[in-house]
Design an enzyme around this catalytic site. Structure first.
Site, PDB file in Angstrom:
ATOM      1  N   ARG A  15       0.390  -0.960  -0.196  1.00  0.00           N
ATOM      2  CA  ARG A  15      -0.025   0.352  -0.060  1.00  0.00           C
ATOM      3  C   ARG A  15       0.462   1.431   0.352  1.00  0.00           C
ATOM      4  O   ARG A  15       1.934   1.449   0.967  1.00  0.00           O
ATOM      5  CB  ARG A  15      -0.346   0.110   0.917  1.00  0.00           C
ATOM      6  CG  ARG A  15      -2.030  -1.469   1.645  1.00  0.00           C
ATOM      7  CD  ARG A  15      -3.041  -0.784   2.777  1.00  0.00           C
ATOM      8  NE  ARG A  15      -2.056  -1.000   3.923  1.00  0.00           N
ATOM      9  CZ  ARG A  15      -1.714  -0.962   4.850  1.00  0.00           C
ATOM     10  NH1 ARG A  15      -2.078   0.885   4.253  1.00  0.00           N
ATOM     11  NH2 ARG A  15      -0.916  -1.233   5.872  1.00  0.00           N
TER      12      ARG A  15
ATOM     13  N   TYR B 135      -1.103  -3.388  -6.846  1.00  0.00           N
ATOM     14  CA  TYR B 135      -0.819  -4.329  -6.335  1.00  0.00           C
ATOM     15  C   TYR B 135      -2.099  -4.137  -5.533  1.00  0.00           C
ATOM     16  O   TYR B 135      -2.336  -3.220  -4.904  1.00  0.00           O
ATOM     17  CB  TYR B 135       0.403  -3.837  -5.166  1.00  0.00           C
ATOM     18  CG  TYR B 135       0.875  -5.368  -4.263  1.00  0.00           C
ATOM     19  CD1 TYR B 135       0.981  -6.197  -5.047  1.00  0.00           C
ATOM     20  CD2 TYR B 135       1.154  -4.718  -3.394  1.00  0.00           C
ATOM     21  CE1 TYR B 135       1.661  -6.938  -4.125  1.00  0.00           C
ATOM     22  CE2 TYR B 135       1.192  -5.246  -2.403  1.00  0.00           C
ATOM     23  CZ  TYR B 135       1.538  -7.373  -2.931  1.00  0.00           C
ATOM     24  OH  TYR B 135       1.863  -8.033  -1.980  1.00  0.00           O
TER      25      TYR B 135
ATOM     26  N   LYS C 199      -9.191  -2.932   1.220  1.00  0.00           N
ATOM     27  CA  LYS C 199      -9.204  -1.521   2.365  1.00  0.00           C
ATOM     28  C   LYS C 199     -10.067  -0.085   1.994  1.00  0.00           C
ATOM     29  O   LYS C 199     -10.120   1.041   2.876  1.00  0.00           O
ATOM     30  CB  LYS C 199      -7.863  -0.994   2.330  1.00  0.00           C
ATOM     31  CG  LYS C 199      -6.619  -2.123   2.707  1.00  0.00           C
ATOM     32  CD  LYS C 199      -7.540  -2.996   4.511  1.00  0.00           C
ATOM     33  CE  LYS C 199      -6.526  -4.081   4.736  1.00  0.00           C
ATOM     34  NZ  LYS C 199      -6.273  -4.463   6.023  1.00  0.00           N
TER      35      LYS C 199
ATOM     36  N   HIS D 267     -10.938  -3.009  11.331  1.00  0.00           N
ATOM     37  CA  HIS D 267      -9.947  -3.522  11.297  1.00  0.00           C
ATOM     38  C   HIS D 267      -9.497  -4.836  11.984  1.00  0.00           C
ATOM     39  O   HIS D 267      -8.677  -4.984  12.971  1.00  0.00           O
ATOM     40  CB  HIS D 267      -8.447  -2.958  10.260  1.00  0.00           C
ATOM     41  CG  HIS D 267      -7.215  -3.341  10.460  1.00  0.00           C
ATOM     42  ND1 HIS D 267      -5.970  -3.238  10.074  1.00  0.00           N
ATOM     43  CD2 HIS D 267      -7.021  -4.437   9.092  1.00  0.00           C
ATOM     44  CE1 HIS D 267      -5.012  -3.287   9.549  1.00  0.00           C
ATOM     45  NE2 HIS D 267      -5.381  -4.378   8.721  1.00  0.00           N
TER      46      HIS D 267
ATOM     47  N   SER E 230      -1.080  -3.725  11.154  1.00  0.00           N
ATOM     48  CA  SER E 230      -0.322  -5.041   9.981  1.00  0.00           C
ATOM     49  C   SER E 230       0.600  -5.111  10.498  1.00  0.00           C
ATOM     50  O   SER E 230       1.296  -4.987  11.377  1.00  0.00           O
ATOM     51  CB  SER E 230       0.221  -3.738   8.605  1.00  0.00           C
ATOM     52  OG  SER E 230      -1.536  -3.084   8.124  1.00  0.00           O
TER      53      SER E 230
ATOM     54  N   CYS F 152       0.596  -7.760  12.486  1.00  0.00           N
ATOM     55  CA  CYS F 152       1.269  -7.692  14.241  1.00  0.00           C
ATOM     56  C   CYS F 152       0.275  -9.029  14.103  1.00  0.00           C
ATOM     57  O   CYS F 152       0.599  -9.191  15.433  1.00  0.00           O
ATOM     58  CB  CYS F 152       0.954  -7.131  15.051  1.00  0.00           C
ATOM     59  SG  CYS F 152       1.979  -5.486  14.618  1.00  0.00           S
TER      60      CYS F 152
ATOM     61  N   ASP G 150      -9.123 -10.196   8.548  1.00  0.00           N
ATOM     62  CA  ASP G 150      -8.715  -8.515   8.280  1.00  0.00           C
ATOM     63  C   ASP G 150     -10.101  -7.976   9.003  1.00  0.00           C
ATOM     64  O   ASP G 150      -9.674  -6.593   8.974  1.00  0.00           O
ATOM     65  CB  ASP G 150      -8.033  -9.018   7.265  1.00  0.00           C
ATOM     66  CG  ASP G 150      -7.301  -8.006   6.774  1.00  0.00           C
ATOM     67  OD1 ASP G 150      -6.352  -7.462   7.806  1.00  0.00           O
ATOM     68  OD2 ASP G 150      -7.803  -6.636   5.990  1.00  0.00           O
TER      69      ASP G 150
ATOM     70  N   ARG H 176       2.262 -12.000  -0.271  1.00  0.00           N
ATOM     71  CA  ARG H 176       1.117 -12.199  -0.016  1.00  0.00           C
ATOM     72  C   ARG H 176       0.685 -13.607  -0.962  1.00  0.00           C
ATOM     73  O   ARG H 176       0.854 -13.773  -2.275  1.00  0.00           O
ATOM     74  CB  ARG H 176       0.347 -11.387  -0.192  1.00  0.00           C
ATOM     75  CG  ARG H 176       0.345  -9.616   0.706  1.00  0.00           C
ATOM     76  CD  ARG H 176       0.104  -9.401   1.513  1.00  0.00           C
ATOM     77  NE  ARG H 176       0.585  -8.620   2.416  1.00  0.00           N
ATOM     78  CZ  ARG H 176      -0.157  -8.164   3.403  1.00  0.00           C
ATOM     79  NH1 ARG H 176      -1.339  -8.857   4.254  1.00  0.00           N
ATOM     80  NH2 ARG H 176       0.353  -7.114   4.936  1.00  0.00           N
TER      81      ARG H 176
HETATM   82  P1  GTP Z   1      -2.610  -7.345   7.322  1.00  0.00           P
HETATM   83  O1  GTP Z   1      -3.292  -8.399   7.491  1.00  0.00           O
HETATM   84  O2  GTP Z   1      -1.761  -7.054   6.846  1.00  0.00           O
HETATM   85  O3  GTP Z   1      -3.128  -6.981   8.295  1.00  0.00           O
HETATM   86  O4  GTP Z   1      -1.486  -8.252   9.348  1.00  0.00           O
HETATM   87  P2  GTP Z   1      -2.247  -8.860  10.239  1.00  0.00           P
HETATM   88  O5  GTP Z   1      -1.679  -8.902  11.528  1.00  0.00           O
HETATM   89  O6  GTP Z   1      -3.059 -10.362   9.226  1.00  0.00           O
HETATM   90  O7  GTP Z   1      -0.083 -10.053  10.725  1.00  0.00           O
HETATM   91  P3  GTP Z   1       0.381 -11.143   9.946  1.00  0.00           P
HETATM   92  O8  GTP Z   1      -0.923 -12.421  10.813  1.00  0.00           O
HETATM   93  O9  GTP Z   1       0.484 -11.517   8.329  1.00  0.00           O
HETATM   94  O10 GTP Z   1       1.367 -11.123  11.191  1.00  0.00           O
HETATM   95  C1  GTP Z   1       2.442 -11.678  10.331  1.00  0.00           C
HETATM   96  C2  GTP Z   1       3.605 -11.785  12.070  1.00  0.00           C
HETATM   97  O11 GTP Z   1       3.091 -11.969  12.990  1.00  0.00           O
HETATM   98  C3  GTP Z   1       4.486 -12.641  11.216  1.00  0.00           C
HETATM   99  O12 GTP Z   1       5.579 -11.980  11.561  1.00  0.00           O
HETATM  100  C4  GTP Z   1       4.404 -13.497  12.517  1.00  0.00           C
HETATM  101  O13 GTP Z   1       5.561 -14.802  12.421  1.00  0.00           O
HETATM  102  C5  GTP Z   1       4.242 -13.087  13.831  1.00  0.00           C
HETATM  103  N1  GTP Z   1       3.745 -13.196  14.393  1.00  0.00           N
HETATM  104  C6  GTP Z   1       2.134 -13.259  14.651  1.00  0.00           C
HETATM  105  N2  GTP Z   1       1.709 -14.364  16.110  1.00  0.00           N
HETATM  106  C7  GTP Z   1       2.833 -14.037  16.741  1.00  0.00           C
HETATM  107  C8  GTP Z   1       2.929 -15.076  18.194  1.00  0.00           C
HETATM  108  O14 GTP Z   1       1.977 -14.721  18.277  1.00  0.00           O
HETATM  109  N3  GTP Z   1       4.160 -14.644  18.958  1.00  0.00           N
HETATM  110  C9  GTP Z   1       5.106 -14.072  17.613  1.00  0.00           C
HETATM  111  N4  GTP Z   1       6.371 -14.015  18.401  1.00  0.00           N
HETATM  112  N5  GTP Z   1       4.953 -14.170  16.025  1.00  0.00           N
HETATM  113  C10 GTP Z   1       4.133 -13.797  15.934  1.00  0.00           C
HETATM  114 MN    MN Z   2      -3.335 -10.697   7.539  1.00  0.00          MN
HETATM  115 MN    MN Z   3      -5.121  -5.916   6.970  1.00  0.00          MN
END
Ligand code: GTP
Ligand code: MN
Ligand code: MN
Length: 599
Positions: free
Chosen positions: A70, A212, A221, A241, A263, A265, A288, A381
């Site tokens: 984005r 993208y 979004k 979100h 994002s 996290c 999401d 992705r």
């Molecule tokens: P968007 O799709 O961009 O909105 O983000 P999202 O919130 O879905 O993020 P996503 O689940 O893809 O986050 C991925 C990152 O967080 C990766 O690097 C994971 O390894 C890390 N992650 C997720 N859960 C945990 C956890 O419980 N512990 C740790 N240490 N890392 C985590």
């Molecule tokens: Mn996600």
């Molecule tokens: Mn998102």
């Protein structure tokens, strides 16, 4: 031409688009499997996609290296006044922006086909669902929209002759000269020509120059968050979100949780979690976005407006997210990951070594341990169907939605923020959401690594109106009579030790925190009142293997000095951004937190 709709407004708009952008042809998408296959063939024949031998019905795309995420600084909220967009959105006067973009749109589809995609966010025909029509010159967008939304003639049937829809205009911004083709290069416009524009007052989206993700798949979004948040404010509901999950206890009791993390996290991970504690079950409703309305019974009901997952690939493995790995075994679009010699995908932290030489996301030869840089873009992705996810909840498409018992906020916070704490009230919960922040990782270029980037409710990049008014909307929702508000929690899976190791194992072990939250929703687990809110009493959260009591104590203590710094930062750098529009309740919570910490 025999059109699939009699909706005059729609036909007129599509004609106007075609006149302005002068495509070689116009195609109305029907959402069929045959159409998806046709788009695949077009992209493979053009050298823009590779068929994956190891994954049925799956493709790999490599985007232009400049078109990988984005573009927040090219994303605009064009409202009549600057104040309506608020201090945290990019604003341009709508007339000025339209004039600029019309110049760009003029003739921009030359040499290409204009696709008209009727799509529904939410189950087709549900009261809570919204219809959008995306006009695009990108077959990649057509394919992704097939997976991420409900596309096709059935949507036009619901729209009927007079129904309302949200017009979503998209072009990659790369017209072709006579006889010219893309030459196997992902087409897009340079950064200073990209515009992701929203006109929330008109419920209109114009996107130009990027092919993208969130810039081009306009249902996600742009519609489901930026436009929908403005509609939700006007109509008294919520567009957030947030992931949505169903949690079932060993006794078979169900609760639903929605969680907002910025994002990258962990929303997708938590939504698909496999519990490590026996007898508990997590099922996925969405990963999401959540649209939520209060029902006649006063409960808050949530639907997932999407039909698929657009998830981050790197880090996804059988350990971190087995349900995501199973969701992408077939029918998947991969973008900017590495390709193996035998026709499979690979990325960093997929859980096994690279099988020999790879082709990296830029199309170059790549060898693990030898080549410079990652094989896959950090924001690469997968686009996968929700229906292919083993953990998808049986009622994920229920047009009524699921009743939400708890809201979670969270972010990447290596220190200070405990594993879990609970708000004392809805307004306190709103305060917690308003201070969400996440540590900047090395991946973000424009910010210093290690600093905290505040992203209230994980909505800062996605709120289609003034963020101060958005906070007020949250506060106001809680003041309605007869509503059963979700309990609000703040979680943090990302605490680290001084030498940089994870203090909490996370992933499946997060089920222990979900169990505690489940019990809290029943008023069961014991808590301790602290200056920051309710914390679990000792022993209320079971300990994962390898975690010592000492670690647990650290995860569940209130770091007074750390919180004082936190408050100082919010006071000096965060809250002033919202000026006069910051609800007084939030300023009061901050002041009261400060005095409690100093007491
Ligand atoms: P968007 O799709 O961009 O909105 O983000 P999202 O919130 O879905 O993020 P996503 O689940 O893809 O986050 C991925 C990152 O967080 C990766 O690097 C994971 O390894 C890390 N992650 C997720 N859960 C945990 C956890 O419980 N512990 C740790 N240490 N890392 C985590
Ligand atoms: Mn996600
Ligand atoms: Mn998102």
């Amino acid at each position: 031409m025999n059109l699939p709709t009699k909706n005059k407004k729609l036909i007129d708009w599509v004609n106007e688009c075609a006149e302005m952008m002068t495509p070689d042809a116009v195609v109305w998408c029907d959402g069929s499997e045959a159409e998806y296959q046709k788009m695949s063939d077009i992209m493979v024949d053009a050298g823009l996609a590779v068929r994956l031998k190891k994954r049925p019905n799956s493709l790999l795309f490599r985007s232009d290296p400049s078109d990988v995420a984005r573009v927040e600084n090219r994303t605009y909220i064009a409202t009549k006044t600057k104040e309506a967009a608020g201090p945290t959105n990019n604003w341009i006067d709508p007339n000025e922006l339209k004039a600029t973009m019309k110049e760009l749109y003029k003739g921009c589809m030359k040499g290409r086909t204009m696709y008209v995609i009727p799509f529904s966010m939410g189950p087709v025909g549900s009261d809570i669902s919204k219809i959008g029509i995306e006009v695009t010159d990108s077959p990649y967008v057509v394919m992704n929209m097939h997976t991420m939304t409900r596309v096709g003639t059935k949507v036009l049937d619901v729209l009927g002759e007079t129904g309302e829809y949200i017009p979503c205009l998209h072009s990659i911004g790369k017209p072709l000269a006579e006889g010219e083709n893309d030459g196997g290069q992902w087409p897009c416009a340079p950064l200073d020509k990209k515009y992701i524009a929203h006109f929330p007052e008109e419920r209109l989206i114009w996107s130009y120059g990027s092919g993208y993700g969130g810039n081009a798949l306009l249902g996600k979004k742009c519609l489901a968050l930026r436009i929908a948040s403005a509609q939700a404010r006007d109509e008294g509901w919520m567009a957030e979100h947030m992931l949505i999950l169903k949690l079932t206890s060993p006794e078979g009791v169900e609760k639903h949780v929605a969680a907002a993390f910025p994002s990258a996290c962990g929303k997708t991970n938590l939504a698909m979690l496999v519990p490590t504690i026996p007898g508990w079950k997590v099922e996925t409703v969405g990963d999401d976005i959540a649209w939520m309305k209060f029902g006649d019974d006063g409960k808050l009901y949530a639907i997932n407006p999407e039909a698929g997952f657009f998830g981050v690939a790197p880090g996804t493995s059988m350990h971190s997210n087995p349900n995501a790995m199973k969701s992408i075994e077939k029918d998947t679009i991969f973008t900017n990951v590495a390709l193996t010699e035998d026709g499979d995908v690979w990325w960093e932290d997929i859980g096994y070594p690279a099988p020999g030489k790879l082709t990296d996301w830029k199309g170059n030869e790549w060898e693990e341990g030898k080549s410079e840089g990652p094989s896959s873009h950090p924001n690469s992705r997968f686009t996968a169907k929700a229906a292919n996810c083993p953990s998808i909840a049986s009622n994920w498409e229920d047009p009524k939605g699921v009743p939400i018992d708890a809201f979670l906020f969270g972010g990447r916070r290596p220190s200070v923020i405990p594993l879990v704490h609970e708000a004392d009230s809805w307004a306190h919960g709103t305060f917690m959401g308003s201070i969400v922040g996440s540590e900047v990782t090395a991946a973000a270029l424009d910010l210093k690594a290690g600093t905290i980037r505040r992203d209230p409710m994980a909505m800062l990049p996605f709120c289609g109106y003034n963020m101060g008014e958005y906070f007020q909307h949250w506060i106001d929702l809680g003041k309605q009579d007869g509503v059963q508000l979700p309990k609000v929690f703040f979680v943090n899976w990302f605490r680290k030790t001084d030498d940089g190791k994870w203090l909490w194992p996370g992933f499946g072990e997060n089920s222990r925190v979900l169990e505690y939250i489940f019990n809290r929703c029943d008023g069961k687990a014991k808590t301790v009142d602290t200056p920051i809110g309710k914390m679990p009493a000792k022993g209320e959260i079971s300990m994962p293997e390898g975690v010592e009591q000492e670690d647990m104590d650290e995860l569940l203590s209130v770091d007074l000095e750390g919180w004082k710094k936190e408050v100082a930062d919010i006071k000096a750098n965060h809250y002033p951004k919202f000026g006069e529009k910051l609800p007084k309740e939030l300023a009061e919570f901050l002041a009261s937190l400060e005095s409690k910490l100093n007491a």
